[in-house]
Design an enzyme around this catalytic site. Structure first.
Site, PDB file in Angstrom:
ATOM      1  N   GLU A  71      13.473   2.888  13.206  1.00  0.00           N
ATOM      2  CA  GLU A  71      12.332   4.069  12.695  1.00  0.00           C
ATOM      3  C   GLU A  71      11.279   3.810  13.623  1.00  0.00           C
ATOM      4  O   GLU A  71      11.028   2.897  14.178  1.00  0.00           O
ATOM      5  CB  GLU A  71      11.887   3.698  11.248  1.00  0.00           C
ATOM      6  N   TYR A 117       0.873  -1.114  -0.092  1.00  0.00           N
ATOM      7  CA  TYR A 117      -0.017   0.247  -0.015  1.00  0.00           C
ATOM      8  C   TYR A 117       0.857   1.197   0.184  1.00  0.00           C
ATOM      9  O   TYR A 117       2.243   1.146  -0.077  1.00  0.00           O
ATOM     10  CB  TYR A 117      -1.072   0.090   1.274  1.00  0.00           C
ATOM     11  N   LYS A 173       6.527  -1.856   1.561  1.00  0.00           N
ATOM     12  CA  LYS A 173       5.470  -1.107   2.258  1.00  0.00           C
ATOM     13  C   LYS A 173       4.282  -2.026   2.162  1.00  0.00           C
ATOM     14  O   LYS A 173       3.304  -2.078   1.366  1.00  0.00           O
ATOM     15  CB  LYS A 173       5.098   0.277   1.692  1.00  0.00           C
ATOM     16  N   ARG A 219       7.587   3.994  -5.473  1.00  0.00           N
ATOM     17  CA  ARG A 219       7.702   3.103  -4.242  1.00  0.00           C
ATOM     18  C   ARG A 219       6.741   2.026  -4.305  1.00  0.00           C
ATOM     19  O   ARG A 219       6.955   0.661  -3.984  1.00  0.00           O
ATOM     20  CB  ARG A 219       7.552   4.075  -3.027  1.00  0.00           C
TER      21      ARG A 219
END
Ligand code: PMP
Length: 296
Positions: A182, A31, A149, A50
């Protein structure tokens, strides 16, 4: 509210996906989260690059080419009359028999949800938010590369649960070697001894689009920037910490675990510069007209 679902824009109540969808059964899909400003999707090309990279890294053939995805995005925004929106584009492996084999699914499912952007509270930008360093470590690159992702977000959700239990707004994960990686939905920066530091992509992070923009802005501003491996003590010893992502942009941090940080001058500066970048981008897209795909 209207949702884009496999080639059609349908009312929200009709936007249903099969219980046999492998996105639901296995988190098998990818996504992107995007944000629009005055009708323009900020960094649209970067998000699409991406998205297609994520899809390719899981061997998922995208059902539409990039131009058709762009029109689908702008059609969805238009159908909802949205100008400042949060946009989530999801592509799952699709519906198929139970079983891990991706070939069980005939066609991917593509969904676009666009909603009015709800800004983060002003007080957060003024006071900063609270972080914890989670016990949960970031997925290793050799397991599920964080550059994908993917719909498989359990790693981040476990860290988020820790943050909530601790009364914090966001959790920062370390990687398997103990270096800062992160946040659950964000990249992290800190300012220490005159250097703006952020974990390198090699630490096992999502290479955030906001992160890239902020790095460019920092370099343009003449700041010394270091992408590398940093320990939790490097973070504790910083004079300033902030997070970045598409929806929060540049968010100052007031506390990591029990360590408190100051006013957030660098975060403030970069946030203003980021806003300037958004403005220039929107003007440029508007100037090109057709990029808005008829949505005005
Ligand atoms: N890391 C993770 C794990 C994320 O989910 C996000 C949000 N997409 C980010 C970083 C920030 O990425 P971006 O700046 O592209 O929104």
């Amino acid at each position: 509210m209207y949702v884009y679902l496999n080639d059609r824009i349908v009312p929200r109540a009709e936007a249903m996906v099969s219980v046999f969808d492998h996105g639901f059964l296995y988190g098998d899909g990818v996504y992107e989260t995007m944000r629009t400003y005055e009708g323009a999707i900020f960094m649209l090309d970067e998000h699409l690059v991406r998205l297609y990279r994520s899809a390719s890294m899981i061997g998922l053939g995208m059902p539409l080419d990039q131009d058709r995805v762009k029109s689908a995005l702008y059609d969805t925004l238009g159908a909802n009359s949205l100008r400042n929106a949060y946009v989530r584009l999801t592509v799952s492996r699709g519906s198929g028999a139970v079983g891990l084999d991706p070939d069980l699914c005939r066609a991917p499912t593509l969904v676009i949800i666009a909603e009015e952007m709800k800004d983060y509270p002003k007080a957060m930008y003024e006071k900063g938010i609270k972080l914890i360093i989670a016990v949960t470590r970031r997925n290793s690159r050799e397991a599920i590369d964080p550059r994908i992702k993917s719909l498989n977000f359990l790693n981040n959700i476990l860290a988020k649960i820790e943050a909530k239990k601790a009364g914090a707004d966001e959790a920062v994960m370390l990687n398997g070697s103990g270096y800062v990686a992160e946040g659950t939905v964000s990249n992290i920066f800190f300012f220490r001894d005159g250097v703006l530091c952020t974990p390198s992509v090699a630490c096992g992070i999502l290479d955030g689009i906001t992160r890239d923009t902020v790095l460019d802005l920092a370099v343009r501003e003449g700041l010394t920037v270091e992408e590398g491996e940093f320990s939790r003590d490097d973070l504790y010893g910083a004079s300033e910490v902030f997070l970045t992502n598409t929806t929060m942009e540049v968010m100052p941090v007031s506390q990591v675990d029990s360590v408190r940080y100051g006013a957030g001058e660098i975060a403030g500066l970069l946030r203003r510069m980021y806003r300037g970048e958004v403005k220039a981008y929107v003007e440029n897209v508007k100037g090109r007209g057709p990029s808005l795909w008829g949505y005005e």
